[in-house]
Design a protein around this motif. Structure first.
Motif, PDB file in Angstrom:
ATOM      1  N   PHE A   1      40.584  27.846  37.150  1.00  0.00           N
ATOM      2  CA  PHE A   1      41.169  28.371  38.222  1.00  0.00           C
ATOM      3  C   PHE A   1      42.302  29.462  38.101  1.00  0.00           C
ATOM      4  N   ASN A   2      43.044  28.977  36.938  1.00  0.00           N
ATOM      5  CA  ASN A   2      44.047  30.074  36.867  1.00  0.00           C
ATOM      6  C   ASN A   2      43.551  31.381  36.429  1.00  0.00           C
ATOM      7  N   ARG A   3      42.350  31.455  35.429  1.00  0.00           N
ATOM      8  CA  ARG A   3      41.754  32.512  35.114  1.00  0.00           C
ATOM      9  C   ARG A   3      41.303  33.450  36.377  1.00  0.00           C
ATOM     10  N   ILE A   4      40.313  32.797  37.228  1.00  0.00           N
ATOM     11  CA  ILE A   4      40.171  33.596  38.327  1.00  0.00           C
ATOM     12  C   ILE A   4      41.339  33.964  39.420  1.00  0.00           C
ATOM     13  N   GLY A   5      42.406  33.374  39.306  1.00  0.00           N
ATOM     14  CA  GLY A   5      43.634  33.678  40.357  1.00  0.00           C
ATOM     15  C   GLY A   5      43.901  34.929  39.764  1.00  0.00           C
ATOM     16  N   TYR A   6      44.212  34.920  38.303  1.00  0.00           N
ATOM     17  CA  TYR A   6      44.919  36.297  37.825  1.00  0.00           C
ATOM     18  C   TYR A   6      43.713  37.455  38.021  1.00  0.00           C
ATOM     19  N   GLN A   7      42.447  36.928  37.874  1.00  0.00           N
ATOM     20  CA  GLN A   7      41.437  38.353  38.160  1.00  0.00           C
ATOM     21  C   GLN A   7      41.647  38.836  39.486  1.00  0.00           C
ATOM     22  N   PHE A   8      41.963  37.997  40.531  1.00  0.00           N
ATOM     23  CA  PHE A   8      42.191  38.366  41.990  1.00  0.00           C
ATOM     24  C   PHE A   8      43.393  39.280  41.872  1.00  0.00           C
ATOM     25  N   LEU A   9      44.433  38.767  41.134  1.00  0.00           N
ATOM     26  CA  LEU A   9      45.721  39.444  41.368  1.00  0.00           C
ATOM     27  C   LEU A   9      45.588  40.697  40.590  1.00  0.00           C
ATOM     28  N   GLN A  10      44.730  40.880  39.595  1.00  0.00           N
ATOM     29  CA  GLN A  10      44.767  42.317  38.810  1.00  0.00           C
ATOM     30  C   GLN A  10      43.944  43.255  39.689  1.00  0.00           C
ATOM     31  N   ILE A  11      43.284  42.851  40.703  1.00  0.00           N
ATOM     32  CA  ILE A  11      42.367  43.988  41.283  1.00  0.00           C
ATOM     33  C   ILE A  11      42.825  44.000  42.978  1.00  0.00           C
ATOM     34  N   GLY A  12      44.286  43.254  43.011  1.00  0.00           N
ATOM     35  CA  GLY A  12      45.137  43.556  44.121  1.00  0.00           C
ATOM     36  C   GLY A  12      44.686  42.679  45.373  1.00  0.00           C
ATOM     37  N   LYS A  13      43.701  41.678  44.932  1.00  0.00           N
ATOM     38  CA  LYS A  13      43.459  40.807  46.372  1.00  0.00           C
ATOM     39  C   LYS A  13      44.642  39.606  46.231  1.00  0.00           C
ATOM     40  N   LEU A  14      45.653  39.854  46.853  1.00  0.00           N
ATOM     41  CA  LEU A  14      46.672  38.739  46.723  1.00  0.00           C
ATOM     42  C   LEU A  14      46.686  37.686  47.504  1.00  0.00           C
ATOM     43  N   LYS A  15      45.877  37.723  48.865  1.00  0.00           N
ATOM     44  CA  LYS A  15      45.525  36.524  49.345  1.00  0.00           C
ATOM     45  C   LYS A  15      44.649  35.716  48.837  1.00  0.00           C
ATOM     46  N   GLU A  16      43.603  36.249  48.201  1.00  0.00           N
ATOM     47  CA  GLU A  16      42.736  35.298  47.372  1.00  0.00           C
ATOM     48  C   GLU A  16      43.468  34.716  46.085  1.00  0.00           C
ATOM     49  N   ALA A  17      44.180  35.517  45.375  1.00  0.00           N
ATOM     50  CA  ALA A  17      44.969  34.920  44.283  1.00  0.00           C
ATOM     51  C   ALA A  17      45.887  33.733  44.717  1.00  0.00           C
ATOM     52  N   ILE A  18      46.640  33.810  45.705  1.00  0.00           N
ATOM     53  CA  ILE A  18      47.498  32.849  46.151  1.00  0.00           C
ATOM     54  C   ILE A  18      46.736  31.593  46.667  1.00  0.00           C
ATOM     55  N   ALA A  19      45.463  31.642  47.436  1.00  0.00           N
ATOM     56  CA  ALA A  19      44.910  30.614  47.717  1.00  0.00           C
ATOM     57  C   ALA A  19      44.277  29.961  46.489  1.00  0.00           C
ATOM     58  N   VAL A  20      43.754  30.589  45.365  1.00  0.00           N
ATOM     59  CA  VAL A  20      43.250  30.124  44.207  1.00  0.00           C
ATOM     60  C   VAL A  20      44.513  29.170  43.323  1.00  0.00           C
ATOM     61  N   PHE A  21      45.472  29.809  43.473  1.00  0.00           N
ATOM     62  CA  PHE A  21      46.727  29.109  42.740  1.00  0.00           C
ATOM     63  C   PHE A  21      47.093  28.012  43.485  1.00  0.00           C
ATOM     64  N   LYS A  22      47.013  28.098  45.109  1.00  0.00           N
ATOM     65  CA  LYS A  22      47.438  26.727  45.643  1.00  0.00           C
ATOM     66  C   LYS A  22      46.619  25.627  45.386  1.00  0.00           C
ATOM     67  N   ILE A  23      45.104  26.032  45.105  1.00  0.00           N
ATOM     68  CA  ILE A  23      44.304  24.837  44.790  1.00  0.00           C
ATOM     69  C   ILE A  23      44.812  24.110  43.561  1.00  0.00           C
ATOM     70  N   ASN A  24      45.053  25.225  42.609  1.00  0.00           N
ATOM     71  CA  ASN A  24      45.513  24.704  41.098  1.00  0.00           C
ATOM     72  C   ASN A  24      46.878  23.719  41.443  1.00  0.00           C
ATOM     73  N   VAL A  25      47.885  24.300  42.112  1.00  0.00           N
ATOM     74  CA  VAL A  25      49.141  23.233  42.533  1.00  0.00           C
ATOM     75  C   VAL A  25      48.657  22.016  43.074  1.00  0.00           C
TER      76      VAL A  25
END
Length: 491
Positions: free
Chosen positions: A413-437
């Motif tokens: 989940f950390n990896r796909i969060g950063y993949q979203f982050l790198q392509i500028g999909k910030l809402k998606e990244a935050i949602a994925v990282f929240k799942i991890n938290v």
């Protein structure tokens, strides 16, 4: 009817017993091989393993095989003799060289860095001992944790002593010997000390003292420029596929992580460690000594030691192990000295959970139950969000998060969060990282990642909250500490 004498009767019984025993052994061997095939083929099918495997039982190799591709561009398969970068498995070889020098009277473990490197900064050089470098108790910050290490430094080549200046005067994270914090800077310094004492390069010392004596012909210091047969290419996961791993100049991992080897050569290394070919008995006891507690295990010199669970049971066995991770590769070697069992896994797609795979193999070795691999929940979520949208993905996640078919893993989940982050999909990244938290609230890393996503999204207050939680869970998180200071000073 022919009369059977006592001798003939005894021989007949013995023959039957031998037949039954040999059949049983053969059956068990076949059964274990079939189980290993099934487990590893399923991990490969789910894109959770791509590399080389060796398993030894009672000191004898019972299984060695390659899975997936050593080179994806040319469809070259991994084999047992494929050469993989080892990452931090390198550290046990560095530790062996240090102990050999100690045994020869050329080095003392309680001596400080300055005693062997007089040109090294006295700021910390007079405080930190060789033993503390070996056990990750020096307090020196790990250079690989510097915020801009991979961005600004990882592609450049350095001479060993030259590179130590980047961390020589760093503020210690704690008083030397006070606590354990895994540290690449310490093992980098050990390599420089080896060169200073021997008058040879770290690479030459390794070759002369370990690889040549053990006939490890397929092991060495990896150089990007060298044309090397059977070398695996390193890849990293991106979404539902792979990319070539970012370049890393191997002068930087150095004595902390620059070696390559094969599963077959690591078997030779394992077998030699049951002898006194490289060190005396006293030296070997020191090599595997319980020097520093790390949770429910201990850190020896380049090894983690202690009891571990077998398969998915409550049974435990003593193991000596270590993992490694470096751009495009991750590795693990696990030794079970009471039975002379060995597991070596060398993976060239980086970041997979080799501990989980090793644990399943341990269950097979000890004829106990183990878990079969599951599909990646993170991978399926990533694909669905990309195919449809975030809301559809989160709805699907809610319905499948406790499924027996899928596994929810922090690193994925950390990896796909950063993949979203790198392509500028910030809402998606935050949602994925929240799942991890939500799922891994005791992990410092998940809060650090969420903090980074909030910071990129301009939500500085929430970024500070999460970075502070990351620092609370891991007081040695210098990146979180630095960002908190910068953000609070700006306010």
């Amino acid at each position: 009817m022919k009369k059977i004498t006592h001798v003939h009767k005894f021989m007949s019984i013995l023959t039957v017993l031998f037949f039954l025993l040999s059949t049983s052994l053969h059956s068990n061997g076949q059964s274990k091989k079939e189980k290993l095939d099934k487990v590893l083929e399923k991990y490969t099918e789910y894109s959770q393993f791509n590399g080389s495997v060796l398993v030894a039982e009672n000191g004898k190799v019972i299984y060695k095989k390659g899975f997936g591709l050593a080179n994806m561009e040319w469809d070259i398969p991994n084999k047992a003799n494929t050469k993989h970068r080892l990452g931090s498995i390198t550290k046990q070889f560095t530790a062996m060289l240090i102990l050999q020098l100690k045994e020869e009277g050329k080095l003392k473990l309680d001596a400080t860095i300055s005693e062997y490197l007089p040109n090294y900064s006295k700021t910390n050089g007079n405080k930190v001992t060789i033993h503390q470098l070996l056990t990750h108790t020096s307090g020196i910050p790990s250079y690989t944790s510097y915020p801009n290490f991979f961005k600004d430094m990882s592609r450049d080549s350095y001479q060993p002593m030259e590179f130590t200046h980047f961390f020589a005067d760093s503020t210690l994270q704690f008083q030397p010997g006070e606590k354990f914090r895994y540290n690449n800077s310490g093992y980098f310094l050990l390599g420089v000390i080896i060169e200073k004492i021997t008058g040879k390069s770290y690479e030459e010392a390794l070759q002369e003292r370990i690889f040549t004596p053990l006939n490890m012909k397929n092991s060495g210091f990896d150089h990007h420029s060298t044309i090397m047969k059977n070398r695996a290419t390193g890849y990293e996961k991106r979404g539902d596929g792979f990319i070539n791993a970012p370049y890393l100049d191997m002068s930087l991992p150095y004595a902390a992580g620059s070696l390559y080897s094969t599963v077959e050569d690591l078997y030779l290394w394992d077998q030699a460690l049951y002898t006194n070919e490289l060190l005396s008995k006293e030296g070997m006891d020191l090599f595997f000594g319980e020097h520093m507690p790390t949770g429910n295990r201990f850190y020896a010199y380049g090894w983690s030691t202690g009891e571990q669970k077998i398969g998915n049971t409550d049974n435990k066995v003593y193991s000596i192990s270590h993992g490694g991770g470096i751009n495009g590769f991750n590795t693990i070697i696990s030794r079970f000295p009471e039975d002379k069992h060995l597991i070596v896994l060398l993976n060239n797609t980086g970041g997979t959970n080799l501990g989980e795979i090793s644990n399943a193999i341990t269950g097979i070795l000890y004829d106990l139950t183990y878990d079969m691999p599951k599909k990646s929940l993170a991978k399926a979520l990533f694909e669905l969000i990309n195919k449809k949208d975030l809301n559809s993905g989160l709805k699907w996640f809610k319905a499948n998060k406790d499924s027996e078919i899928y596994a929810l893993k922090e690193n994925e989940f950390n990896r796909i969060g950063y993949q979203f982050l790198q392509i500028g999909k910030l809402k998606e990244a935050i949602a994925v990282f929240k799942i991890n938290v939500d799922r891994f609230p005791k992990s410092s890393n998940v809060y650090d990642s969420l903090g980074e996503a909030f910071l990129k999204d301009g939500q500085k207050d929430l970024a500070v909250v999460n970075y502070k939680k990351a620092l609370e869970l891991d007081p040695g998180n210098s990146n979180a500490e630095k960002i908190i200071e910068e953000l609070e000073n700006k306010n």
